[in-house]
Write an enzyme that holds these catalytic residues in place. Structure first.
Site, mmCIF file in Angstrom:
data_model
loop_
_atom_site.group_PDB
_atom_site.id
_atom_site.type_symbol
_atom_site.label_atom_id
_atom_site.label_comp_id
_atom_site.label_asym_id
_atom_site.label_seq_id
_atom_site.Cartn_x
_atom_site.Cartn_y
_atom_site.Cartn_z
ATOM 1 N N ASN A 180 -7.049 -0.135 20.982
ATOM 2 C CA ASN A 180 -6.913 0.239 22.547
ATOM 3 C C ASN A 180 -5.425 0.584 22.705
ATOM 4 O O ASN A 180 -5.307 0.848 23.921
ATOM 5 C CB ASN A 180 -7.552 -0.894 23.354
ATOM 6 C CG ASN A 180 -6.776 -2.223 23.395
ATOM 7 O OD1 ASN A 180 -5.926 -2.338 24.137
ATOM 8 N ND2 ASN A 180 -6.902 -2.962 22.388
ATOM 9 N N LEU A 220 0.880 -1.350 -0.074
ATOM 10 C CA LEU A 220 0.066 -0.068 0.092
ATOM 11 C C LEU A 220 0.864 1.086 -0.116
ATOM 12 O O LEU A 220 0.270 2.250 -0.129
ATOM 13 C CB LEU A 220 -0.996 0.031 1.245
ATOM 14 C CG LEU A 220 -1.951 -1.018 1.149
ATOM 15 C CD1 LEU A 220 -2.945 -1.010 2.389
ATOM 16 C CD2 LEU A 220 -3.005 -0.788 -0.143
ATOM 17 N N TYR A 244 3.591 0.317 18.401
ATOM 18 C CA TYR A 244 2.340 0.047 17.643
ATOM 19 C C TYR A 244 1.036 1.015 18.274
ATOM 20 O O TYR A 244 0.411 1.429 17.329
ATOM 21 C CB TYR A 244 1.950 -1.462 18.069
ATOM 22 C CG TYR A 244 0.546 -1.842 17.608
ATOM 23 C CD1 TYR A 244 0.198 -2.013 16.301
ATOM 24 C CD2 TYR A 244 -0.499 -2.136 18.492
ATOM 25 C CE1 TYR A 244 -1.138 -2.053 16.056
ATOM 26 C CE2 TYR A 244 -1.769 -2.545 18.334
ATOM 27 C CZ TYR A 244 -2.102 -2.726 16.795
ATOM 28 O OH TYR A 244 -3.249 -2.928 16.480
ATOM 29 N N LYS A 291 -1.154 4.090 16.088
ATOM 30 C CA LYS A 291 -2.518 4.039 16.026
ATOM 31 C C LYS A 291 -2.987 5.296 16.567
ATOM 32 O O LYS A 291 -4.065 6.203 15.874
ATOM 33 C CB LYS A 291 -3.390 3.047 17.161
ATOM 34 C CG LYS A 291 -2.842 1.685 16.384
ATOM 35 C CD LYS A 291 -3.567 1.444 14.810
ATOM 36 C CE LYS A 291 -3.362 0.118 14.468
ATOM 37 N NZ LYS A 291 -3.837 0.007 12.980
ATOM 38 N N SER A 335 -0.125 -5.260 13.217
ATOM 39 C CA SER A 335 -1.258 -5.256 14.409
ATOM 40 C C SER A 335 -0.298 -5.828 15.695
ATOM 41 O O SER A 335 -1.495 -6.068 16.550
ATOM 42 C CB SER A 335 -2.133 -6.320 13.810
ATOM 43 O OG SER A 335 -1.612 -7.467 13.748
HETATM 44 C C1 15L Z 1 -4.728 -5.120 19.018
HETATM 45 O O1 15L Z 1 -4.536 -3.941 18.674
HETATM 46 C C2 15L Z 1 -3.955 -6.292 18.320
HETATM 47 O O2 15L Z 1 -3.990 -6.023 16.921
HETATM 48 C C3 15L Z 1 -4.114 -7.795 18.759
HETATM 49 O O3 15L Z 1 -3.312 -8.247 18.305
HETATM 50 C C4 15L Z 1 -4.748 -7.677 20.153
HETATM 51 O O4 15L Z 1 -3.539 -7.799 20.854
HETATM 52 C C5 15L Z 1 -5.609 -6.782 20.681
HETATM 53 O O5 15L Z 1 -5.249 -5.171 20.362
HETATM 54 C C6 15L Z 1 -5.761 -6.735 22.105
HETATM 55 O O6 15L Z 1 -5.404 -5.689 22.905
HETATM 56 O O7 15L Z 1 -6.118 -7.721 22.604
#
Ligand code: 15L
Length: 270
Positions: free
Chosen positions: A112, A52, A136, A140, A75
């Protein structure tokens, strides 16, 4: 019919959304995988793939699209360089494509982990401080800000969905607060696609959990009413050992907060 593009279609969340969006009335689906080609689930599904960060790949994804459900990207917690490429540079390329193709709305998979350093004793409103629990989560927070900026400056509607734990059923105590069941996930994304007007919104991607840290979910005005509740699994989940260490139990981000945590002055909660 409205054309909806789903990026990250082969990821954990994308795999759940893909057949549901394909089956939804009024939606024509274009699904994008990562580097490997996708096989269409039916003759009604258009598929594409590629990096992308490449504008040509983005053009293939977004031509004629009204709503992009952007689930692509790294992720989990990874080294900063990888996060910058997949979650910052790729999102920027996608947003520039959204401008070129006059995409009306982007549903952005936030997490989250953008707020994961809040204590598990806190109950959060949507205007809580951003407190990422790693690179990560930081990406976000940046993505939410980018989603806001493209609404403010370019009029691309944006919904940042702070997804909790989107799995089939909760498996550990933290999930009793963070779970987003698959039925609720599909309902939420459909409401995000179909809402007549969104402007810019941040919402919690979470089910109707008795022990939720995040209420209200903020998308009631979109017509999202979660019906699943992690509490239905509480007895089973609590009968097993908690896999989180003391730091992970202290912060909402769980194991993401534990990773590379070095503060000696914060006592762990046992
Ligand atoms: C996320 O954002 C992750 O992508 C996923 O793998 C989980 O770890 C999830 O959060 C979570 O907080 O359980």
């Amino acid at each position: 019919m409205r054309t909806v593009a789903l990026s990250g279609a082969s990821g954990n969340v994308g795999r759940v959304l893909r057949p549901a969006l394909l089956a939804a009335p009024g939606i024509t689906l274009r699904s994008a995988g990562g580097t490997r080609p996708l096989t269409p689930l039916s003759e009604d599904e258009d598929v594409c793939h590629g990096d992308l960060r490449d504008p040509a790949v983005v053009d293939r994804l977004l031509k004629g699209v009204e709503v992009l459900v952007h689930m692509a990207g790294t992720s989990v917690e990874r080294p900063l360089a990888e996060i910058v490429e997949n979650n910052l540079r790729a999102l920027h390329a996608v947003y520039e494509g959204a401008r070129r193709h006059r995409v009306r709305r982007v549903v952005f998979a936030s997490s989250n982990h953008a707020i994961g350093m809040h204590s598990t004793e806190d109950r959060l409103a949507l205007n809580c401080d951003v407190r990422p629990d790693g690179f990560y989560g930081l990406s976000k927070a940046w993505g939410e800000a980018m989603t806001r900026m493209y609404w403010d400056k370019h009029g691309i509607e944006g919904i940042s969905v702070r997804i909790g734990t989107a799995i089939e059923k909760p498996t550990e105590p933290r999930h009793l607060s963070t779970w987003l069941g698959h039925d609720d996930l599909v309902q939420l994304v459909l409401r995000c696609i179909e809402a007549p007007a969104a402007g810019y919104l941040v919402v919690w991607g979470v089910s109707n959990n008795t022990r939720s840290w995040w209420q209200p979910v903020g998308c009631e005005r979109l017509g999202y009413h979660p019906v699943q509740n992690a509490e239905d699994y509480a007895a089973e989940v609590l009968s097993r050992p908690d896999p989180l260490d003391a730091v992970g139990r202290r912060f909402q981000g769980g194991s993401f907060a534990t990773a590379d945590f070095t503060r000696p002055d914060i006592p762990a909660r046992t």
